[in-house]
Design a protein around this motif. Structure first.
Motif, PDB file in Angstrom:
ATOM      1  N   THR A   1      86.260 111.631  54.018  1.00 17.01           N
ATOM      2  CA  THR A   1      86.402 111.352  55.300  1.00 17.01           C
ATOM      3  C   THR A   1      84.781 110.321  55.521  1.00 17.01           C
ATOM      4  O   THR A   1      83.866 110.943  55.440  1.00 17.01           O
ATOM      5  CB  THR A   1      86.462 112.558  56.537  1.00 17.01           C
ATOM      6  N   GLY A   2      84.987 109.186  56.151  1.00 22.21           N
ATOM      7  CA  GLY A   2      83.904 108.481  56.458  1.00 22.21           C
ATOM      8  C   GLY A   2      84.482 106.965  56.732  1.00 22.21           C
ATOM      9  O   GLY A   2      85.346 106.758  57.162  1.00 22.21           O
ATOM     10  N   SER A   3      83.364 105.861  56.492  1.00 24.97           N
ATOM     11  CA  SER A   3      83.734 104.555  56.515  1.00 24.97           C
ATOM     12  C   SER A   3      84.717 104.100  55.550  1.00 24.97           C
ATOM     13  O   SER A   3      84.954 104.413  54.529  1.00 24.97           O
ATOM     14  CB  SER A   3      82.534 104.087  56.250  1.00 24.97           C
ATOM     15  N   THR A   4      85.263 103.020  56.045  1.00 31.61           N
ATOM     16  CA  THR A   4      86.418 102.248  55.251  1.00 31.61           C
ATOM     17  C   THR A   4      85.701 101.509  54.068  1.00 31.61           C
ATOM     18  O   THR A   4      86.173 101.658  52.999  1.00 31.61           O
ATOM     19  CB  THR A   4      87.135 101.330  56.038  1.00 31.61           C
ATOM     20  N   ALA A   5      84.601 100.982  54.224  1.00 34.55           N
ATOM     21  CA  ALA A   5      84.166 100.478  52.866  1.00 34.55           C
ATOM     22  C   ALA A   5      83.734 101.289  51.808  1.00 34.55           C
ATOM     23  O   ALA A   5      84.115 101.139  50.679  1.00 34.55           O
ATOM     24  CB  ALA A   5      82.813  99.539  53.530  1.00 34.55           C
ATOM     25  N   THR A   6      83.465 102.588  52.224  1.00 31.22           N
ATOM     26  CA  THR A   6      83.026 103.416  51.291  1.00 31.22           C
ATOM     27  C   THR A   6      84.451 104.092  50.615  1.00 31.22           C
ATOM     28  O   THR A   6      84.581 104.395  49.350  1.00 31.22           O
ATOM     29  CB  THR A   6      82.176 104.765  51.668  1.00 31.22           C
ATOM     30  N   GLY A   7      85.485 104.181  51.546  1.00 29.87           N
ATOM     31  CA  GLY A   7      86.472 104.700  51.099  1.00 29.87           C
ATOM     32  C   GLY A   7      87.153 103.856  49.865  1.00 29.87           C
ATOM     33  O   GLY A   7      87.955 104.260  49.181  1.00 29.87           O
TER      34      GLY A   7
ATOM     35  N   SER B   1      92.680 111.312  49.033  1.00 33.26           N
ATOM     36  CA  SER B   1      92.966 111.472  50.518  1.00 33.26           C
ATOM     37  C   SER B   1      91.805 110.661  51.269  1.00 33.26           C
ATOM     38  O   SER B   1      90.707 111.330  51.019  1.00 33.26           O
ATOM     39  CB  SER B   1      93.586 112.639  50.905  1.00 33.26           C
ATOM     40  N   LEU B   2      91.865 109.780  52.077  1.00 32.56           N
ATOM     41  CA  LEU B   2      91.160 108.968  52.927  1.00 32.56           C
ATOM     42  C   LEU B   2      91.079 109.048  54.186  1.00 32.56           C
ATOM     43  O   LEU B   2      92.156 108.334  54.578  1.00 32.56           O
ATOM     44  CB  LEU B   2      90.954 107.749  52.156  1.00 32.56           C
ATOM     45  N   GLU B   3      90.433 109.491  55.078  1.00 34.58           N
ATOM     46  CA  GLU B   3      90.320 109.275  56.485  1.00 34.58           C
ATOM     47  C   GLU B   3      89.177 108.355  56.715  1.00 34.58           C
ATOM     48  O   GLU B   3      87.982 108.928  56.672  1.00 34.58           O
ATOM     49  CB  GLU B   3      90.526 110.370  57.256  1.00 34.58           C
ATOM     50  N   LEU B   4      89.464 107.211  57.400  1.00 39.19           N
ATOM     51  CA  LEU B   4      88.340 106.298  57.575  1.00 39.19           C
ATOM     52  C   LEU B   4      88.569 105.869  58.841  1.00 39.19           C
ATOM     53  O   LEU B   4      88.396 106.656  59.791  1.00 39.19           O
ATOM     54  CB  LEU B   4      88.901 105.093  56.538  1.00 39.19           C
ATOM     55  N   GLY B   5      87.976 104.491  58.917  1.00 39.04           N
ATOM     56  CA  GLY B   5      87.725 104.224  60.425  1.00 39.04           C
ATOM     57  C   GLY B   5      88.624 103.851  61.429  1.00 39.04           C
ATOM     58  O   GLY B   5      89.813 104.059  60.874  1.00 39.04           O
ATOM     59  N   GLY B   6      88.367 103.669  62.740  1.00 38.26           N
ATOM     60  CA  GLY B   6      89.328 103.356  63.661  1.00 38.26           C
ATOM     61  C   GLY B   6      88.886 102.291  64.683  1.00 38.26           C
ATOM     62  O   GLY B   6      87.604 102.356  64.926  1.00 38.26           O
ATOM     63  N   LYS B   7      89.722 101.886  65.336  1.00 40.48           N
ATOM     64  CA  LYS B   7      89.217 101.219  66.908  1.00 40.48           C
ATOM     65  C   LYS B   7      90.506 101.658  67.941  1.00 40.48           C
ATOM     66  O   LYS B   7      91.277 100.753  67.783  1.00 40.48           O
ATOM     67  CB  LYS B   7      89.380  99.471  66.590  1.00 40.48           C
ATOM     68  N   ASN B   8      90.474 102.677  67.988  1.00 41.66           N
ATOM     69  CA  ASN B   8      91.661 103.292  68.675  1.00 41.66           C
ATOM     70  C   ASN B   8      92.191 102.972  70.090  1.00 41.66           C
ATOM     71  O   ASN B   8      90.979 103.007  70.926  1.00 41.66           O
ATOM     72  CB  ASN B   8      91.291 105.138  68.342  1.00 41.66           C
ATOM     73  N   PRO B   9      93.176 102.762  70.483  1.00 47.18           N
ATOM     74  CA  PRO B   9      93.722 102.246  71.660  1.00 47.18           C
ATOM     75  C   PRO B   9      94.168 103.280  72.542  1.00 47.18           C
ATOM     76  O   PRO B   9      94.850 104.525  71.998  1.00 47.18           O
ATOM     77  CB  PRO B   9      94.740 101.184  71.375  1.00 47.18           C
TER      78      PRO B   9
ATOM     79  N   GLU C   1      94.115 100.112  57.175  1.00 53.06           N
ATOM     80  CA  GLU C   1      92.597 100.390  56.879  1.00 53.06           C
ATOM     81  C   GLU C   1      91.881 101.793  57.249  1.00 53.06           C
ATOM     82  O   GLU C   1      91.051 101.629  56.981  1.00 53.06           O
ATOM     83  CB  GLU C   1      91.793  99.128  57.059  1.00 53.06           C
ATOM     84  N   SER C   2      92.733 102.527  58.114  1.00 52.38           N
ATOM     85  CA  SER C   2      92.489 103.765  58.582  1.00 52.38           C
ATOM     86  C   SER C   2      92.408 104.816  57.493  1.00 52.38           C
ATOM     87  O   SER C   2      91.978 105.987  57.767  1.00 52.38           O
ATOM     88  CB  SER C   2      92.966 103.961  59.931  1.00 52.38           C
ATOM     89  N   GLY C   3      93.107 104.497  56.360  1.00 55.89           N
ATOM     90  CA  GLY C   3      92.795 105.534  55.180  1.00 55.89           C
ATOM     91  C   GLY C   3      94.273 105.737  54.550  1.00 55.89           C
ATOM     92  O   GLY C   3      95.393 104.914  54.750  1.00 55.89           O
ATOM     93  N   ALA C   4      94.432 106.861  53.924  1.00 54.51           N
ATOM     94  CA  ALA C   4      95.545 107.115  52.925  1.00 54.51           C
ATOM     95  C   ALA C   4      95.596 108.736  53.062  1.00 54.51           C
ATOM     96  O   ALA C   4      94.574 109.410  52.800  1.00 54.51           O
ATOM     97  CB  ALA C   4      95.564 106.493  51.699  1.00 54.51           C
ATOM     98  N   GLY C   5      96.815 109.299  52.778  1.00 57.42           N
ATOM     99  CA  GLY C   5      96.976 110.529  52.762  1.00 57.42           C
ATOM    100  C   GLY C   5      97.033 111.235  54.228  1.00 57.42           C
ATOM    101  O   GLY C   5      96.654 110.650  55.213  1.00 57.42           O
ATOM    102  N   ARG C   6      97.233 112.490  54.092  1.00 55.00           N
ATOM    103  CA  ARG C   6      97.241 113.274  55.185  1.00 55.00           C
ATOM    104  C   ARG C   6      96.600 114.693  55.222  1.00 55.00           C
ATOM    105  O   ARG C   6      96.555 115.180  54.116  1.00 55.00           O
ATOM    106  CB  ARG C   6      98.643 113.419  55.839  1.00 55.00           C
TER     107      ARG C   6
END
Length: 541
Positions: A255-261, A276-284, A484-489
């Protein structure tokens, strides 16, 4: 905005707070050396190096944290593999019982947990509670549903009655977990709970800024009855420990930045292991024309400013319908300006400081850039060093345009931008703009219509009449990002099945799947074809 009075004590057993309120507007908290030593003894570290850890509440030192090196990574995985071999043979009922004891320990030790989260991260106590509650929910969920997720499952065979299929869930082995600082208890521990339940061991590297909180979670797991070597902890920079961890892991959770992911994904792909990668967001967050304005304004404050906006699923873009825009803005600004700000361990604070000078600099740079290019500040906009070294006011911007940094880049701080819309299709298109797709929210009195709109939003989680808690707190629901906010759950069946290998076992009875009793291949094929037609007419899958 008002600042809370400094606390005269931590409210828990860990700390003492000697200070003079008349001369120092901030509290000063001190951890007992013996307590720190009991936690840091769980770090696999033989380098002899330590790094100082200080609190964002007041900048005061908390601990000297031992640092791990490459040899320690190897040793941690050796210990974990040895422990995992026997743990995988432990009956599911015993694993579940230990998990339920951990659930109770988290609730029993709440003051201690909340104190340590606050001291290391600076977040308001009410937001620290969210972490403890989420961890307990996760533990109870996987303890109570373990058989549903992990028991051997029967599937139809190719030849009814004659073919039996059993599907097993086999643990992957040792899971590497690299967790962030923004939710230091639940992100460090909750992702590992289903890994343990599935029969794996864990080697974890929590963020350097919040390592003590993660270590407390590991201590509670041991007290609950999990073998000590089953969960190993490393401490040190990701650039030094990340690659050696990935080279030895059977699965990686990050869990962290998209660049590191992206880097981790490439390294895992080279080894043909999952991640599994939970990455960045610009959430609406969308406020529709039929929304309850007061409810939407209250929810938007929590969605935007919980944990000072340092939340992966935090709202940074607010799209508001013309019909309610002015009323919503008036209430949203008023609620934001009424927030209680403070750098203490009190329950009364609505928001605490940012975690570091780097985070403060990012927030200030985004706000300054927007204002210089014409954005209007409706609330906040200023750093507050009088409250804490890294404090920034919750800030609302209007008139943000694509040439401003905060338009598309994740701020990860208490800054939200307001946008007016007339057409809902346009609002959905704007909400989907950009490369991220982690979390979204919709406010409307018409739940069915809001859920229909949710299907058109390219985010892994969408909350109706709530910013993020409805999905995040519902641990049977999968959580993760698109694009680009990640992969997996994490959470739900996906959250535990990611840590298992699926194994199919086929048992053939009486007749082989081949010509029998001297039958010619052509005759066998005709009989099989006739059988397939019959099965189709019977509605068999």
């Amino acid at each position: 905005m008002s600042a809370s009075n400094p606390a005269s004590g931590a409210g828990g057993p860990l700390v003492d707070g000697p200070h003079d309120p008349e001369h120092d507007p901030r509290a000063s908290y001190v951890l007992e050396p013996a307590y720190v030593a009991s936690l840091t003894s769980r770090i696999v570290a033989t380098t002899g190096r330590t790094v100082p850890l200080s609190s964002p509440l007041d900048g005061a030192p908390l601990a000297q944290v031992p640092q791990s090196g490459p040899a320690d990574v190897e040793e941690a995985f050796r210990r974990a593999r040895a422990a995992q071999a026997s743990w995988a043979r432990t009956p599911l009922a015993e694993r579940s019982a230990a998990m339920l004891r951990f659930h109770d320990l988290v609730l029993d030790r709440l003051p201690e947990i909340l104190d340590l989260i606050g001291l290391e991260s600076g977040k308001a106590r009410k937001h620290a509670y969210d972490e403890a509650a989420h961890t307990a929910l996760t533990a109870r969920y996987y303890a109570r549903t373990a058989h549903r997720h992990l028991d051997t499952e029967r599937r139809p065979g190719v030849l009814p009655v004659l073919t039996r299929i059993d599907v097993n869930r086999v643990p992957k082995g040792v899971v590497g977990i690299i967790s962030p600082w923004n939710y230091p208890f639940t992100m460090a521990i909750s992702d590992g709970l289903p890994a343990l339940m599935a029969g794996n061991a864990v080697v974890a590297k929590p963020d350097a800024q919040t390592v003590l909180t993660a270590l407390l979670g590991v201590q509670l797991l041991e007290e609950a009855g999990f073998p000590r070597d089953l969960w190993q902890v490393l401490a040190g920079p990701g650039r030094e420990l990340g690659t050696p961890m990935i080279e030895r892991s059977d699965y990686v959770c990050f869990t962290g930045s998209t660049a590191t992911g992206r880097i981790i994904a490439r390294q895992c792909a080279e080894r043909l292991i999952g991640c599994s990668l939970e990455l960045g967001g610009k959430n609406p967050l969308l406020v529709l024309r039929d929304a309850d304005v007061e409810k939407a304004a209250e929810g938007a404050v929590r969605a935007s400013f919980s944990n000072a906006g340092q939340l992966c699923v935090s709202t940074e873009r607010l799209f508001v319908a013309d019909q309610v825009y002015d009323r919503f803005v008036e209430r949203f600004v008023a609620r934001t300006q009424a927030m209680t700000l403070g750098a203490t361990l009190d329950w009364e604070n609505d928001m605490g400081p940012l975690i570091s000078a780097d985070q403060l600099e990012t927030v200030r740079a985004h706000v300054d850039d927007a204002v210089a290019k014409g954005a209007r500040v409706l609330a906040g906009g200023q750093a507050r060093p009088d409250l804490a070294p890294y404090f920034h006011e919750p800030t609302i911007l209007e008139g943000v345009t694509p040439d401003m940094t905060c338009f598309g880049d994740e701020t990860f701080g208490p800054v939200v931008s307001l946008y007016r819309f007339h057409d809902e299709s346009d609002a959905i298109e704007r909400a989907n703009d950009g490369d991220y797709g982690l979390n979204a929210a919709i406010y409307s009195r018409d739940g069915a219509r809001a859920r229909a709109i949710a299907r058109r939003i390219r985010c892994g989680t969408v909350n109706i009449n709530e910013g993020f808690g409805a999905t995040f707190g519902s641990v049977d629901a999968p959580m993760g990002g698109m694009r680009e906010s990640g992969a997996g759950r994490r959470q739900g069946s996906e959250g535990i099945h990611r840590y298992t290998e699926t194994q199919a076992v086929g048992t053939q009875r009486v007749l082989r799947i081949a010509p029998n009793l001297g039958m010619k291949a052509e005759t066998h094929a005709r009989l099989m074809t006739a059988g397939l037609r019959v099965l189709n007419k019977l509605g068999r899958a």
